[in-house]
Design a protein around this motif. Structure first.
Motif, mmCIF file in Angstrom:
data_model
loop_
_atom_site.group_PDB
_atom_site.id
_atom_site.type_symbol
_atom_site.label_atom_id
_atom_site.label_comp_id
_atom_site.label_asym_id
_atom_site.label_seq_id
_atom_site.Cartn_x
_atom_site.Cartn_y
_atom_site.Cartn_z
ATOM 1 N N LEU A 1 0.907 -1.217 -0.056
ATOM 2 C CA LEU A 1 0.657 0.343 -0.039
ATOM 3 C C LEU A 1 0.740 0.991 -0.034
ATOM 4 O O LEU A 1 0.288 2.318 -0.949
ATOM 5 C CB LEU A 1 -1.095 0.388 1.447
ATOM 6 C CG LEU A 1 -2.095 -1.324 1.557
ATOM 7 C CD1 LEU A 1 -2.696 -0.725 2.464
ATOM 8 C CD2 LEU A 1 -2.973 -1.087 -0.032
ATOM 9 N N TYR A 2 1.863 1.036 1.006
ATOM 10 C CA TYR A 2 2.490 2.689 0.978
ATOM 11 C C TYR A 2 4.711 1.980 1.369
ATOM 12 O O TYR A 2 5.024 3.037 1.783
ATOM 13 C CB TYR A 2 2.406 3.577 2.026
ATOM 14 C CG TYR A 2 2.116 3.241 2.977
ATOM 15 C CD1 TYR A 2 2.594 2.726 4.264
ATOM 16 C CD2 TYR A 2 0.578 2.710 3.072
ATOM 17 C CE1 TYR A 2 2.094 2.232 5.644
ATOM 18 C CE2 TYR A 2 -0.298 2.363 4.655
ATOM 19 C CZ TYR A 2 1.032 1.816 5.343
ATOM 20 O OH TYR A 2 0.047 1.447 6.641
ATOM 21 N N PRO B 1 1.820 -0.053 -6.973
ATOM 22 C CA PRO B 1 0.880 -0.180 -5.586
ATOM 23 C C PRO B 1 0.067 -0.782 -6.806
ATOM 24 O O PRO B 1 -0.261 -0.954 -8.087
ATOM 25 C CB PRO B 1 -0.041 1.546 -6.327
ATOM 26 C CG PRO B 1 1.079 1.692 -7.499
ATOM 27 C CD PRO B 1 2.265 0.814 -7.679
ATOM 28 N N LEU B 2 -0.403 -2.382 -6.130
ATOM 29 C CA LEU B 2 -1.960 -2.516 -6.494
ATOM 30 C C LEU B 2 -2.925 -1.618 -6.965
ATOM 31 O O LEU B 2 -3.330 -0.493 -6.334
ATOM 32 C CB LEU B 2 -2.097 -3.296 -5.060
ATOM 33 C CG LEU B 2 -1.443 -4.131 -4.046
ATOM 34 C CD1 LEU B 2 -2.090 -4.495 -2.367
ATOM 35 C CD2 LEU B 2 -0.650 -5.361 -5.075
ATOM 36 N N CYS C 1 -7.310 4.573 1.149
ATOM 37 C CA CYS C 1 -5.924 6.301 0.973
ATOM 38 C C CYS C 1 -4.839 6.092 1.321
ATOM 39 O O CYS C 1 -3.743 6.347 0.341
ATOM 40 C CB CYS C 1 -6.422 6.749 3.049
ATOM 41 S SG CYS C 1 -7.971 7.230 2.617
ATOM 42 N N ALA C 2 -4.508 4.624 0.878
ATOM 43 C CA ALA C 2 -2.642 4.038 1.403
ATOM 44 C C ALA C 2 -1.530 4.900 1.798
ATOM 45 O O ALA C 2 -1.011 4.952 1.607
ATOM 46 C CB ALA C 2 -1.873 3.693 -0.406
ATOM 47 N N PRO D 1 -3.760 8.605 -5.243
ATOM 48 C CA PRO D 1 -4.169 9.108 -6.094
ATOM 49 C C PRO D 1 -3.956 7.911 -7.106
ATOM 50 O O PRO D 1 -4.019 7.531 -8.228
ATOM 51 C CB PRO D 1 -2.774 9.645 -6.425
ATOM 52 C CG PRO D 1 -2.882 10.587 -4.726
ATOM 53 C CD PRO D 1 -2.703 8.777 -4.013
ATOM 54 N N HIS D 2 -3.461 6.680 -6.757
ATOM 55 C CA HIS D 2 -2.899 5.806 -8.091
ATOM 56 C C HIS D 2 -3.884 4.929 -8.279
ATOM 57 O O HIS D 2 -3.800 4.462 -9.196
ATOM 58 C CB HIS D 2 -1.577 4.347 -7.114
ATOM 59 C CG HIS D 2 -0.623 5.354 -6.944
ATOM 60 N ND1 HIS D 2 -0.225 5.639 -5.869
ATOM 61 C CD2 HIS D 2 0.494 5.646 -7.665
ATOM 62 C CE1 HIS D 2 1.457 5.725 -5.867
ATOM 63 N NE2 HIS D 2 1.181 5.657 -6.757
#
Length: 818
Positions: free
Chosen positions: A570-571, A577-578, A681-682, A716-717
């Motif tokens: 996630l981060y 990113p997934l 939200c990551a 955002p991803h």
């Protein structure tokens, strides 16, 4: 920069007790050309080992030879330069003791009482604006030295000021003197694993207390420490009674040693003074230790040795720090292999708050028999965490009600006890007390040194279908699988210990979680993992391959999860990113595992530590719930909750569980709700580097959800991938999970249903079957084929929709379900 090198030297010393022989051992008599013998230790004069331009030496006129330290305190080295230092060549990388001696005197037109300066070690500021007016001062630090040199730098505060030092001690600490992940953090959020490596913290000793005993001098301690009496710190002296023994403590491998604390500390204790007190009257023993600086974090080491019981299993007591539960139902005999008079210690991290006091309390547990209620404490060490800044954002406001209610409650309780003492006495004598469940389940080792006896569970739980021994893996095979625990195979670490990637003899890839070798930490978690995972098998729960307990090792072996924890994807750094679809599938998989955990047995199992690091992904990104060390059996059918001390992880903890200490499966639902927002939200559940309103993910994201603007905080991803209808259903699901009261939260079955529904909305709309959802409060959206319509169904009070889950989840229900 001026510096001086001090060569490595060997110092022979002898003591009445077996002396510890540190690999690094520097003892410096500063400012003198003469050596000094103090407590049978050889301090070398530093004049011949320093450059002549490095500070100046001053000698005390007419030194008083009345004390042992007078030889050290009759000379000093004075520094006028902006930065002057001692440099020590280090042989052994690791934890070291640093002691600095300061004793002011006037000589050679130099008044040491006027010195104001700061001192740092390898760039870490130890203290600043320091001066000594009258009495001698010893400042002791425990710090990690991770390179070949230790530089002690002295810096005058002002141009007209100067620095000085009378003596310096630098010596390496025993192995595992400070355990990296051995401390528990105690505070308003309950008991948690301390999030940072404790060995990397720089600690300054504030108090070292021999509870119930006399003052101990360095001559009586293998690490040359001083221990003072506890009498001045007792809040109510008549609440405590000294206990003593003349027998030498029984030290065990993996427990405390004479380097942790000397014999005399473990041979005395304070215990409950029950003389002239009615049997049922409950009170505690409390010590207040002033720590000077307010709003700071402290490392607290508590020492225990049961010298008051007649047989094992009689002593159960609770430990509190600053009023918060630090250890509930502590049974020393279960932690020391049923041996009495065996030293044991526990490490904590506590925040002093605005009081500038660290308070330690002990009282009897409800598990104690009526006639044997007791509690003990043998020793206390409190150390300031010099280079650690704790985040206490928002905690004061949330906990004002706790303080107020505690004060008022205590006042009312004392009044009632005074008025109704006689009545309570007769009522309580006739009342049969039902013991509460112990937080720390007793564990008889499976064979401390490789014996064939297997473990027993004190809560009466039976082993899995094949018994524990069917899953036992020899230590030799684990050594082979990990190339003797090669550091290059480490794939993670946690409160229990390091995790290694390994390959067993049958070519299976496994994850091997090794408890800290020789440590007595983590026995309850070790036992619970085996208990839970021996009973369950599910596609979305990590499987236990086996375990090992030989040579005082505690090792758990799991199926290997190739892609590691969800949090990393996630981060985490350096990982793609997934996608939103993959994140949804992961959430659904984890929800299926939790749903099975809650409903697959008569009482169900409550995980109690759901977070993104405990959801692991295999090579196909299939999610599996892991780490069952804190799990508890759920309430019986005629009960609503399990009463237990609060455990969990900061940021994921159910607020109702925290307030009432009543655990239900809805506590897992709350934690899972935090994970849902974490996935969306990551970002971490707690991020102290953000602004105040953003620190706590649950609070921050709930505000956006309630304002109808959840899309503003989406990672955002994936912002261009997620459909509004799916986002709306996902947000509603997470919001219901985070309801303040468990009764308002859905079951995991309902959470699973809603996530699958959100997934279908995402898939169907992608195919053009559904229009985009507007921001209207009650949108009418056609459902994908095969899913029941719940938009017009009422949401009932127990957190579940009125539709039957059997239509959707029949494949997940078991015959043994609740």
């Amino acid at each position: 920069m001026k510096s001086c090198k001090v060569a490595v030297f060997f110092i022979p010393f002898f003591c009445l007790i077996t002396a510890f022989s540190p690999q690094d051992n520097f003892l410096i008599n500063c400012g003198s050309d003469r050596d000094a013998i103090v407590d049978n230790r050889h301090f070398l004069g530093d004049s011949n080992s320093l450059h002549t331009s490095q500070g100046k030496s001053i000698l005390k006129e007419n030194p008083n030879p009345s004390s042992n330290l007078s030889f050290l305190y009759s000379s000093a080295r004075v520094f006028n330069d902006a930065s002057s230092r001692y440099v020590f060549n280090i042989n052994k990388i690791g934890t070291h003791f640093l002691r600095l001696h300061f004793s002011p005197f006037t000589a050679q037109n130099c008044d040491l009482r006027k010195a104001i300066f700061s001192v740092s070690a390898n760039g870490i500021l130890l203290f600043s604006n320091f001066g000594v007016n009258t009495a001698s001062v010893l400042r002791e630090f425990i710090l990690m030295v991770d390179n070949s040199e230790l530089e002690i730098e002295f810096t005058p505060t002002y141009e007209s000021s100067f620095a000085f030092v009378n003596a310096i001690e630098v010596f390496s600490a025993p192995d595992d003197f400070i355990i990296g992940d051995g401390a528990k953090s105690v505070g308003p959020r309950g008991i948690q694993e301390f999030s940072q490596n404790m060995t990397l913290q720089t600690l300054e000793t504030v108090h070292r207390i021999n509870v119930g005993g006399l003052k101990l001098t360095p001559f009586n301690d293998t690490l040359w420490r001083s221990w003072i009496r506890d009498e001045d710190f007792l809040v109510l002296k008549y609440a405590a009674k000294i206990g003593r023994t003349s027998h030498v403590p029984k030290y065990q491998k993996g427990g405390a040693t004479r380097e942790i604390a000397p014999d005399n500390v473990y041979m005395t204790a304070q215990q409950m003074n029950r003389e002239n007190v009615t049997t049922d009257f409950i009170f505690n023993i409390t010590w207040n230790f002033p720590v000077g600086i307010r709003d700071s974090s402290h490392f607290v080491r508590l020492h225990f040795c049961d010298i008051v019981s007649l047989s094992p299993g009689q002593l159960y007591f609770n430990v509190y720090l600053n009023g918060y539960t630090a250890y509930k139902d502590l049974d020393l005999s279960s932690l020391t292999f049923r041996e009495l008079a065996t030293p044991y210690y526990i490490d904590f991290v506590v925040y002093s708050g605005s009081s500038g006091v660290v308070q330690v309390s002990v009282d009897p547990s409800d598990l104690s028999s009526t006639m044997r209620k007791n509690a003990i404490l043998n020793g206390v060490e409190i150390m300031k965490m010099v280079n650690y800044v704790a985040s206490q954002t928002g905690s004061k406001k949330r906990n004002v009600w706790v303080i107020v209610s505690s004060v008022l409650g205590s006042f009312v309780l004392l009044s009632v006890l005074m008025i109704l003492a006689a009545l309570l006495f007769f009522v309580c004598r006739k009342k049969q007390l039902k013991p509460k469940r112990s937080e720390s389940v007793g564990w008889t080792p499976l064979g401390q040194y490789g014996s064939s006896s297997h473990g027993t569970l004190s809560d009466g739980t039976s082993p899995g279908p094949n018994g524990y021994l069917g899953q036992r893996i020899p230590f030799a095979e684990i050594q082979l699988a990990t190339n003797n625990f090669d550091k290059s195979l480490i794939v993670g670490s946690g409160g229990f210990g390091m995790v290694y990637k390994g390959i067993l003899g049958d070519k299976r890839k496994v994850a091997i979680k090794r408890g800290v070798p020789g440590s007595r930490q983590g026995l309850p978690e070790f036992q619970t993992e085996i208990t839970v995972l021996s009973k369950i098998r599910h596609h979305h729960l990590v499987s236990l391959v086996g375990y090992c307990e030989e040579q005082s090792e505690m090792i758990l072996v799991y199926e290997y999860m190739e892609k590691g924890p969800l949090k990393r994807h996630l981060y985490g750094p350096g990982i793609s990113p997934l996608s939103w679809k993959k994140r949804l599938e992961i959430c659904i998989g984890a929800a299926r595992g939790l749903h099975y955990l809650h409903t697959g047995f008569a009482q169900g199992i409550i995980h109690r530590d759901i977070k993104s690091t405990n959801i692991l992904l295999d090579e196909n990104c299939v999610a599996k719930v892991a780490d069952f060390g804190l799990s508890r059996t759920g309430p019986c059918l005629n009960e609503t909750h399990v009463s237990t001390g609060v455990k969990g992880s900061f940021g994921y903890l159910d607020p109702e569980y925290f307030r009432r200490q009543q655990l239900t499966d809805k506590s897992d639902v709350y934690s899972f709700g935090v994970v849902l927002f974490e996935v969306l939200c990551a970002r971490p559940a707690i991020d102290p580097l953000l602004s105040r309103e953003q620190v706590n993910l649950a609070e921050w994201s709930m505000q956006w959800q309630k304002d109808g603007q959840l899309e503003q905080i989406v990672d955002p991803h994936i912002r261009g991938q997620i459909k509004l209808s799916c986002l709306k259903k996902f947000g509603e699901t997470a919001e219901k999970c985070l309801a303040d009261y468990g009764i308002d939260r859905p079951t995991m079955g309902d959470v699973l249903w809603n996530l699958e529904y959100a997934f279908q909305l995402q898939e169907s709309e992608t195919l053009g079957e559904l229009p985009a959802i507007s921001n209207a409060s009650s949108p009418e959206v056609p459902l994908p084929e095969g899913l029941p319509n719940t938009h017009n169904e009422a949401y009932n009070g127990d957190g579940a929709s009125d539709i039957s889950t059997s239509k959707v989840f029949s494949q997940l229900m078991t015959n043994e379900g609740r």
